[in-house]
Design an enzyme around this catalytic site. Sequence first.
Site: not given
Ligand code: NAD
Length: 293
Positions: A95, A171, A240
Amino acid sequence: MTIGFIGLGNMGTPMAQNLIKAGYHLQVYNRTIAKADELEQASITKCNTPAEAAANVQFVVSMLSEDEILKEAVSGENGLLHTFPKGGVHISMSTISPETSQLLSGLHEQAGSHYIAAPVFGRPEAAAAKKLFVCTSGAALHKAAAQPILEALGQSVTDFGEDAGAANVLKIAGNFMIIASLELMAEAFTLAEKNGLDRVAVANFFGSTLFNAPIYQNYGKLIANKQYQPVGFKARLGLKDARLAIKLSQTSHTPMPLAMLAHNRLLTAVAKGGGDNDWVEAFGKGVTDDAGI
Ligand code: NAD
């Protein structure tokens, strides 16, 4: 077929598992590579950089947390543009803002590769059950090529046109609808509780009658039961998304008072140290705390 996969967070891990189930071999990169231990080892190659993950593949899927981190993974020192073969398609599922998608799409075109946006709706449980709703935008040819990968991840793929950022706008609008609904349910259920009703019975009634929709049913249960574990989506990532909505509202001159309200609820939760708690808690507990229960 081997594809690159970048980002093994709450969402990326179950998505990678589904791609493996669908028969793909994955070149995976994650900041903490130990996360890859959760995947079927015979079906993955662990990589030290996004560039390694993108070498010699036709597709890369990314599911990183936010705009700046994704930009670094694409065009940074170890970014995937250094190795991604010409003609490759980057499927960007985070997102993020439409501007970031437009920027990355341009960088890919300059390098001879391509970019499509494919953000998703659904929490990690939905990702694990292949129940995500995938929304796409970008060039038709590249979306068509990516279709089998997207179908391995979700229950539907819905297209929003050729502008790379269009699915990101969709989104952001959808997540605004969710946070506004979380505030709405938290206030209504707390009002009912403070006036002698069972908040679970209230949620069940609305979820099966007037508000008969997944958001009110699934999030309704969590808010009614004050159940904030396990953490599916972190409040700081929800913040965010509220920021993305407000930024878009400002650049397009679209007043969104409800977005400001929901943003403040998330900002308060993060300010109080709850950034890694579920975003449902920001609304559920935020409202009950205000009401003194
Ligand atoms: P999460 O925090 O569990 O995972 C984040 C990912 O980004 C991990 O792979 C982490 O290693 C990486 N990351 C974070 N900071 C970093 C850095 N400084 N350097 C390198 N890598 C880094 O997040 P998530 O819940 O898996 O969400 C991922 C995306 O999907 C986001 O954009 C979120 O908004 C979107 N999303 C999440 C959901 C949900 O329910 N969790 C649903 C739909 C969309």
